[in-house]
Design an enzyme around this catalytic site. Sequence first.
Site, PDB file in Angstrom:
ATOM      1  N   TYR A   3      -6.245   2.112  -3.800  1.00 43.64           N
ATOM      2  CA  TYR A   3      -6.326   1.924  -2.329  1.00 43.64           C
ATOM      3  C   TYR A   3      -5.709   3.406  -1.763  1.00 43.64           C
ATOM      4  O   TYR A   3      -5.273   4.286  -2.686  1.00 43.64           O
ATOM      5  CB  TYR A   3      -5.285   0.855  -1.925  1.00 43.64           C
ATOM      6  CG  TYR A   3      -3.858   0.506  -2.141  1.00 43.64           C
ATOM      7  CD1 TYR A   3      -3.056   1.652  -2.640  1.00 43.64           C
ATOM      8  CD2 TYR A   3      -3.436  -0.538  -2.069  1.00 43.64           C
ATOM      9  CE1 TYR A   3      -1.523   1.469  -2.865  1.00 43.64           C
ATOM     10  CE2 TYR A   3      -2.015  -0.947  -2.275  1.00 43.64           C
ATOM     11  CZ  TYR A   3      -1.232   0.071  -2.681  1.00 43.64           C
ATOM     12  OH  TYR A   3       0.247  -0.116  -2.938  1.00 43.64           O
ATOM     13  N   GLU A   4      -5.652   3.725  -0.551  1.00 47.94           N
ATOM     14  CA  GLU A   4      -5.400   4.957   0.060  1.00 47.94           C
ATOM     15  C   GLU A   4      -6.372   6.075  -0.740  1.00 47.94           C
ATOM     16  O   GLU A   4      -5.930   7.293  -0.641  1.00 47.94           O
ATOM     17  CB  GLU A   4      -4.088   5.305  -0.058  1.00 47.94           C
ATOM     18  CG  GLU A   4      -3.141   4.469   0.633  1.00 47.94           C
ATOM     19  CD  GLU A   4      -3.332   4.329   2.220  1.00 47.94           C
ATOM     20  OE1 GLU A   4      -4.043   5.162   2.806  1.00 47.94           O
ATOM     21  OE2 GLU A   4      -2.906   3.262   2.920  1.00 47.94           O
TER      22      GLU A   4
END
Lengths: 596, 596
Positions: free
Chosen positions: B437-438
């Site tokens: 994620y990110e």
Amino acid sequence: MRYVAPLKDMLFVMNELADLAAVNTLPGCEDATPETVEAVLEENARFCSEVIAPLNQTGDRQPSAWKDGAVTTTPGFKEAFKAYGAAGWQGVQHPVYFGGQGLPKMVATPCMEMLNAANLSFALCPLLTDGAIEALMTAGSEAQKETFLPNFIAGKWTGTMNLTEPQAGSDLAMVRSRAVPQGDGTYKISGTKIFITYGEHDMAENIVHLVLARTPDAPEGVKGISLFVVPKFLVNADGSLGARNDAYCVSIEHKLGIRASPTAVLQFGDHGGAIGTLVGEENRGLETMFIMMNAARFAVGIQGIAVAERAYQKAVSYAKDRVQSKDLEGSATAVSIIHQPDVRRMLMSMRAQIEAARALAYVGAAAFDIAHHHADAEVRSSHQAFYEFLVPVIKGWATEMSIDVASTGLQIHGGMGFIEETGAAQYYRDARILTIYEGTTAIQANDLVGRKTARDGGAVARDIIARVRKTEAELAAAASADLQAIGRHLAAASTSLDEVVAYVVANIQADIKGVFAGSVPYLKLAGIVLGGWQMARAALIAQQKLNAQEGDAKFYQAKIATARFFADYYLSQAGAYRSAIVAGSSGVLALDEDQF
Amino acid sequence: MRYVAPLKDMLFVMNELADLAAVNTLPGCEDATPETVEAVLEENARFCSEVIAPLNQTGDRQPSAWKDGAVTTTPGFKEAFKAYGAAGWQGVQHPVYFGGQGLPKMVATPCMEMLNAANLSFALCPLLTDGAIEALMTAGSEAQKETFLPNFIAGKWTGTMNLTEPQAGSDLAMVRSRAVPQGDGTYKISGTKIFITYGEHDMAENIVHLVLARTPDAPEGVKGISLFVVPKFLVNADGSLGARNDAYCVSIEHKLGIRASPTAVLQFGDHGGAIGTLVGEENRGLETMFIMMNAARFAVGIQGIAVAERAYQKAVSYAKDRVQSKDLEGSATAVSIIHQPDVRRMLMSMRAQIEAARALAYVGAAAFDIAHHHADAEVRSSHQAFYEFLVPVIKGWATEMSIDVASTGLQIHGGMGFIEETGAAQYYRDARILTIYEGTTAIQANDLVGRKTARDGGAVARDIIARVRKTEAELAAAASADLQAIGRHLAAASTSLDEVVAYVVANIQADIKGVFAGSVPYLKLAGIVLGGWQMARAALIAQQKLNAQEGDAKFYQAKIATARFFADYYLSQAGAYRSAIVAGSSGVLALDEDQF
């Protein structure tokens, strides 16, 4: 997720690298003709893909459940195991006399890979049963063999290995279970065993526990441990099932992975004593258990290859399907992510490690067959030594690799990989046990350093390195730039390995902790050099085939590219391992306990 | 499992490596005196250990649950979040004007580490709220700031980032959510957003979604995306909560890890349209989102360090408690496994990677503070460039490291590690999201190659390498064998990095796919060189302290030994990365899609 057995690669490895034709000429291996073997593998592939693989995700979602001492396995497992036994798959490598197919280990190995790729949790039941068969074949009495082996091989009964106790994990010297002779040839067994795979389940008519325990006057330590066979149901003289034995499952574990496979806590003798019979001689149980464990360790290495292959197939499929972002060279529209270089890198890292480990394991299986069947004692003994050197490497390296591969497979799925329904996470969870059970990677590495390298002054290790050098010479003489690059990496890596072997042999007496501080890096170094060696051999053969315009050019080109990738990405790590092993022990051991 | 904040190492890094005293002299950072900082950290450590950490395993067992559009979080989370807000922890790094403490990022960073080590799932809510604060601080109107910031900072309302859609993950150009202006300054938002962390929950009075969407006449691609603020409850002019907005959670995901953190599918505008207001200018949403994302990426890197530290503490504790096997040098009785060299090796590998990543991240935070507060524009700009180079490295490398460390921690527990109740498996599962994620590791690596290296012809990268060279010179001049060995490894590794930077700059035009095939290895190489550089700096300082007989000798000796281990085990890998990047791309890219 479908599973498609990688038969083409399996057969390439068997025929070209592990020399199936030579194994086929051995006494007792006459049935293993290339045609028969191919037919067996195809049939096994069909069975594993169609019957076993579909139960894999089911098992993760509906794991085995314990209630009042009984374990109910995942819906479908019982029927699948019945079909497995009926089709004769439990007997692939076991004697025809007891109902098996009597095929070489080299043929059983791809079958094992397929079963495990299809369903790691399911495959553990046959895997443990194979171990029990091995133990009784080696040390069981004729009566024990006649009673148990045909039922094991028919898939009617299953076997377990009962080693671990709460205080005795890696160190079996601490085993406390008791076995008291009853004067009638039987023993009463009592104690608690933990982490017993398929220690209780509903898939077979009987469960036969092989149990390590101590007789009342046994010496302390590992030399006072005996092995007993303790069936769940006692067996009458006519072979029918008798009374329930005093061996009960008091609970099963809630695990990170392989959730369909019940991991039992077994209580022996709480209600008057469990009746067992001795396998082999008193106090020599560990020797027999080691035979069983070596077979199991090899098999767990295969489990690593298998789960990695399954994770790879899933990742390839996702990478071809998932459309996201334009091509880096600027396509008009978004493309599937297999066009992204980093996805390629990840897929190649999975593929290269799997192919290298598979080749090494199958070559190991062939060595086992030669060691057991060759007419010449010297040939047998040299192949036995080679096989024994390989076992900890295959177990340790292939399982460490499988965690990396399963993790990479999850990564390729992006956010979807983290969602359980996708299925990639299951491989990441399942694979995680493989470096732990049947001896942790450290235990394998200790075996490699101690028994397999230092004990003979590095002789077997150096023999193997000499064989690697021959491959290097062939690579150096090749016209292809890829083969030459592979040759340079292999030469540098085998030199690192050679230096490490010299370091181990020279320092094990004076600096035992320093040497063992580098044991796992040594195991991994051996894995990449020996796996890289097999990839190099494969590339040489592929190049010959291409030169001769024989067979499937795409397959051989891919083999060379994958070998090249392995060399650039993995053989190149050898120097770092060498540096860590030879110079790194002071950092490992510098801190006091209270500095952590 | 208790969590004990590693305050000693944190303060060492802040004071000795990241130069807190210098940051403290910057305009606006006057409050961050060493004494205040130490007091803040101690208080934060107490809060995280006592209030937040005990909820970590609870959250794994009783994850957030969805029913009829509402999400009930783990028992205790709501009260803990209230306490978190009341104690002022949401505001550590935010402006005093809006109710924050106005402390530098360098001080907020260890606080963030402690919160995440205590409970990764819990910490995500404040982490996303920080991002929303950052976005509104940067691009919000005065009205938006006044409406939302005080409530965020007080811990009354929380923020979310709404980027991903089913067809738009790594590639935001494919975002399809719509925003139609209503003529009154508001927009009606419609569309589906997935993977929205804390997109719905019961811990705050309001949830404020920052949503990427397209206005009707927006251009295609990333230049047609705007950012909107869409609160769950509309806010009246007097600041009180108004009508329920048309933004509903239709489900949450069943995830491998961080299970207490609800990952929502949000449906905007299914019942007439969700009302939102524009943040900044139309079509420039991605720029603002990138600011928010850069802060979040740095924070996810810190999450990696945090979960790794927690896994390390658990493994150390187990290794000291678990008695198994005799000492290799032959103790009379079995000893705790921390005496086994391979357990030492594993613990050192965890410790060394954590300390290196922490040092690099905190040094990065200090660069951020200088870039934002220094009086001299040139100093600001050079530190901004340094920080921006580090962000993908900290995010990508520290999170990849965290998976390895969590896996090693599990391994140290042996069979117990695989049992969920032990708790080690949770870190292995939780950490696994961090490289995804990110922005996945590949996205970070693309950023490092493209925007951070190739765009300026490698100028910033070479500036950093020149700074590394100065440390090498100091090491070469040192009397200690350890420091000299570290210096040799660092010199070899920075040379590899330098060669790779040259390769990237020289080849990115002609062979873009070849260069990007090595992007993740480049990121990892940068991580070990820059992390190793910080460890080397730490060792130099530790040696000075020892020479001067200042402070805690055991601490400084351990710092040198850990730096030595890092050099032997990690800096030594630089050559393999160089080889893979510079020569390995042909193997990566050789296969056709149908050869997989």
